[in-house]
Enzyme design. Structure first.
Site, PDB file in Angstrom:
ATOM      1  CD  GLU A 125      13.936  35.100  17.961  1.00 50.11           C
ATOM      2  OE1 GLU A 125      12.748  35.140  17.652  1.00 50.11           O
ATOM      3  OE2 GLU A 125      14.843  35.427  17.160  1.00 50.11           O
TER       4      GLU A 125
ATOM      5  CG  ASP B 296       4.913  36.656  14.153  1.00 48.28           C
ATOM      6  OD1 ASP B 296       4.753  37.180  13.038  1.00 48.28           O
ATOM      7  OD2 ASP B 296       5.096  37.316  15.198  1.00 48.28           O
TER       8      ASP B 296
ATOM      9  CG  HIS C 132       0.136  40.314  19.871  1.00 56.21           C
ATOM     10  ND1 HIS C 132       1.019  41.346  20.029  1.00 56.21           N
ATOM     11  CD2 HIS C 132       0.899  39.243  19.481  1.00 56.21           C
ATOM     12  CE1 HIS C 132       2.259  40.935  19.764  1.00 56.21           C
ATOM     13  NE2 HIS C 132       2.206  39.665  19.424  1.00 56.21           N
TER      14      HIS C 132
ATOM     15  CB  ALA D 273      10.935  28.581  13.010  1.00 55.44           C
TER      16      ALA D 273
HETATM   17  C1  LIG Z   1       7.953  38.907  13.904  1.00 54.33           C
HETATM   18  S1  LIG Z   1       9.167  38.406  14.985  1.00 54.33           S
HETATM   19  C2  LIG Z   1       8.316  37.527  16.221  1.00 54.33           C
HETATM   20  C3  LIG Z   1       7.424  38.321  17.070  1.00 54.33           C
HETATM   21  C4  LIG Z   1       6.641  37.541  18.108  1.00 54.33           C
HETATM   22  N1  LIG Z   1       6.015  36.366  17.559  1.00 54.33           N
HETATM   23  C5  LIG Z   1       5.576  38.396  18.748  1.00 54.33           C
HETATM   24  O1  LIG Z   1       4.436  38.394  18.274  1.00 54.33           O
HETATM   25  O2  LIG Z   1       5.896  39.055  19.732  1.00 54.33           O
HETATM   26  C6  LIG Z   1       9.938  37.114  14.110  1.00 54.33           C
HETATM   27  C7  LIG Z   1      11.091  36.486  14.855  1.00 54.33           C
HETATM   28  O3  LIG Z   1      11.492  35.312  14.154  1.00 54.33           O
HETATM   29  C8  LIG Z   1      12.892  35.159  14.294  1.00 54.33           C
HETATM   30  N2  LIG Z   1      13.309  34.257  13.209  1.00 54.33           N
HETATM   31  C9  LIG Z   1      13.483  34.551  11.900  1.00 54.33           C
HETATM   32  N3  LIG Z   1      13.770  33.447  11.195  1.00 54.33           N
HETATM   33  C10 LIG Z   1      13.769  32.419  12.086  1.00 54.33           C
HETATM   34  C11 LIG Z   1      13.965  31.017  11.969  1.00 54.33           C
HETATM   35  N4  LIG Z   1      14.234  30.448  10.787  1.00 54.33           N
HETATM   36  N5  LIG Z   1      13.863  30.269  13.071  1.00 54.33           N
HETATM   37  C12 LIG Z   1      13.584  30.827  14.286  1.00 54.33           C
HETATM   38  N6  LIG Z   1      13.397  32.147  14.465  1.00 54.33           N
HETATM   39  C13 LIG Z   1      13.478  32.928  13.377  1.00 54.33           C
HETATM   40  C14 LIG Z   1      13.422  36.570  14.216  1.00 54.33           C
HETATM   41  O4  LIG Z   1      14.669  36.660  14.857  1.00 54.33           O
HETATM   42  C15 LIG Z   1      12.326  37.353  14.941  1.00 54.33           C
HETATM   43  O5  LIG Z   1      12.650  37.563  16.290  1.00 54.33           O
END
Ligand SMILES: C[S@@+](CC[C@H](N)C(=O)[O-])C[C@H]1O[C@@H](n2cnc3c(N)ncnc32)[C@H](O)[C@@H]1O
Length: 277
Positions: free
Chosen positions: A118, A164, A19, A144
């Site tokens: 998400e 991320d 962040h 993603a």
């Molecule tokens: C580390 S967290 C994100 C945190 C956020 N970027 C933050 O800094 O507040 C990763 C997220 O990616 C989502 N995720 C995992 N694989 C994914 C995909 N293939 N496509 C979209 N989202 C995905 C998960 O559900 C999770 O909520």
């Protein structure tokens, strides 16, 4: 089926590095009047209660954001980060912690756009609620890596892409490289910021070498509060910034030293910042 939930990890030491990098990059883009777009490929729930049952179970904020309580912060970026979080809290100890989409929504201007993606249905619903009053946002619930390819080039021709992943599937590592390669071909001038965990040192180095062979101009920023292991838990994390602002490396050196001290766990932590070739 995704099982990772960021609510168990919000405000941990890895969120701090991620962040802080995010704020720096957005403020860099804010320096020019021209609008830009922020694309968050793995956005999470957007906002977290650090006293929730999920967060309390792991208590990761204790080695992360709560370490900043009552500290005299020196680096202007750390001061800005704490001020931004305190806007969301009424007590000096942080209870409510912003995820990357919320941080971006606080920093983007009225002419900028946010694309937030998400996949997890519960986190997607939370994200929708957090962002409901922000007309600059468009939300997606897609894979993603597919979405990234379809979204670039960003129509503003200026933008930051935050990638991320949770890396809960081993294939995510290869997917990140493949998706970045495809995106970079279509949008070579964008800034890309990719988060990675350090779990096995050997695997981390191998993956970063592979990525650096396919993509140019990458700055690597890493912070490890714990000693390296060969694969037992996360000992640190890093950010890879493609097309970094030329000031990033020098500005981050003192920040990393301060962060290392603030987040020290027993033995001294390790940080690194290097341009990859
Ligand atoms: C580390 S967290 C994100 C945190 C956020 N970027 C933050 O800094 O507040 C990763 C997220 O990616 C989502 N995720 C995992 N694989 C994914 C995909 N293939 N496509 C979209 N989202 C995905 C998960 O559900 C999770 O909520």
């Amino acid at each position: 089926m995704l099982s990772y939930r960021h609510s168990y990890h919000a405000g941990n030491f890895a969120d701090l590095l991620k962040h802080l990098t995010l704020i720096y990059l957005l403020e860099y883009l804010n320096k020019k009047d021209k609008p830009y777009c922020y694309l968050d490929t793995h956005a999470g729930a957007g906002f977290y209660d650090l006293k929730s049952t999920h967060a309390s179970k792991t208590a990761e904020a204790e080695e992360g954001i709560w370490r900043l309580n009552d500290q005299q912060l020196k680096h202007p970026l750390l001061v800005q980060y704490r001020e931004l979080i305190s806007q969301l809290n009424t007590t000096p100890t942080t209870r409510y912690y912003p995820g990357s989409p919320k941080i971006a929504s606080l920093l983007l201007r009225s002419t900028d756009r946010l694309l937030l993606n998400e996949l997890h249905s519960k986190d997607h619903e939370s994200l929708k609620a957090v962002m409901q009053n922000d007309r600059r946002c468009k939300l997606f619930q897609e894979d993603a890596f597919t979405l990234l390819k379809a979204s670039v080039p960003l129509k503003e021709r200026r933008g930051l892409i935050l990638m991320d992943p949770s890396y809960e599937k081993k294939e995510d590592y290869a997917q990140v490289i493949k998706a970045l390669e495809a995106a970079h071909k279509r949008f070579a001038t964008g800034i890309y910021a990719i988060w990675y965990p350090v779990i096995s040192r050997q695997d981390t180095e191998r993956w970063i070498n592979q990525l650096a062979q396919k993509l140019p101009n990458i700055l690597r920023i890493e912070h490890c509060p714990l000693p390296d292991t060969s694969g037992f838990g996360m000992s640190g994390s890093g950010m890879l910034v493609i097309n970094p602002p030329y000031t990033l490396q020098d500005d981050f050196k003192p920040l990393l030293s301060e962060l290392e001290e603030l987040l020290r766990q027993g033995t001294p932590g390790k940080t690194k910042i290097q341009q990859l070739t």
